[in-house]
Design a protein around this motif. Structure first.
Motif, PDB file in Angstrom:
ATOM      1  N   SER A  31      -0.939  40.727  28.324  1.00 61.64           N
ATOM      2  CA  SER A  31      -1.638  39.457  28.159  1.00 61.64           C
ATOM      3  C   SER A  31      -3.133  39.725  28.060  1.00 61.64           C
ATOM      4  CB  SER A  31      -1.355  38.530  29.347  1.00 61.64           C
ATOM      5  OG  SER A  31      -2.063  38.970  30.496  1.00 61.64           O
ATOM      6  N   ASP A  90      -0.099  41.063  21.349  1.00 63.93           N
ATOM      7  CA  ASP A  90       0.881  40.562  20.379  1.00 63.93           C
ATOM      8  C   ASP A  90       1.288  41.591  19.327  1.00 63.93           C
ATOM      9  OD1 ASP A  90      -1.543  40.620  19.073  1.00 63.93           O
ATOM     10  OD2 ASP A  90      -1.380  38.596  18.239  1.00 63.93           O
ATOM     11  N   THR A 108       3.375  44.572  17.593  1.00 70.00           N
ATOM     12  CA  THR A 108       4.792  44.945  17.645  1.00 70.00           C
ATOM     13  C   THR A 108       4.946  46.248  18.429  1.00 70.00           C
ATOM     14  OG1 THR A 108       4.733  46.260  15.616  1.00 70.00           O
ATOM     15  CG2 THR A 108       5.234  43.889  15.384  1.00 70.00           C
TER      16      THR A 108
END
Length: 184
Positions: free
Chosen positions: A44, A120, A122
């Motif tokens: 985060s 975020d 991958t």
């Protein structure tokens, strides 16, 4: 979850949850001659949640962390003091610091420069970025690693032709027979 009872600049913030195990890959030799010391992929953009686990991991690998230098962008909040394992760390947020770089200053005056992979990203891209950042021979700065990994590789024939034009030849090259005929 964070807790505070005084203004942010005077009282360290601390997470009430145990530190998260960081997704961290470090250059294994600990050489001071590397461009980056590794890569970190936080879950985060909350520094109070993410940084304690990273600090403890770097403590174990390179010595106690006393200060963190972060980008002013990319984080939800900007606490100046962070409580980790019974001590207080100073956090500095700078607009000149690339989003993709975190610098940890250790008690022994060494520094640890880490690629910060956006949460975020991958898993495949994050893994590749952290491997590159943790490679001792890496010559790519943190802010350029995501661009390098997303760029398509140059065509093999173009690279071979460029080398051929420099005077050498590769065995099996399509130009090698022409060069051999010209020499005869």
């Amino acid at each position: 979850m964070t807790t505070t009872t005084a203004p942010r600049d005077r009282m360290p913030l601390a997470s009430l949850s145990p530190p998260l195990l960081p997704r961290l890959r470090m250059e294994p030799t600990g050489s001071s001659r590397t461009l980056l010391d590794g890569g970190w992929w936080p879950r985060s953009t909350d520094p109070v949640t993410e940084l304690p686990g990273l600090v403890l991991a770097v403590d174990n690998l390179r010595g106690p962390v006393t200060r963190l230098i972060l980008s002013a962008g990319g984080w939800d909040t900007h606490p100046r003091l962070l409580g980790v394992a019974g001590r207080v760390l100073r956090l500095g947020y700078f607009t000149s610091q690339p989003l993709s770089l975190l610098t940890a200053i250790c008690a022994n005056r060494s520094r640890v420069d880490l690629l910060v992979v956006p949460p975020d990203t991958t898993p495949a891209a994050a893994g590749a970025a952290m491997i590159l950042a943790a490679t001792a021979t890496n010559l790519i700065h943190a802010q350029h690693i995501p661009l390098t990994l997303s760029a398509p590789p140059p065509p093999a024939a173009a690279a071979e032709d460029a080398w051929e034009d420099e005077g050498g030849h590769l065995a099996g090259s399509r130009l090698a027979p022409l060069r051999r005929q010209a020499i005869r």
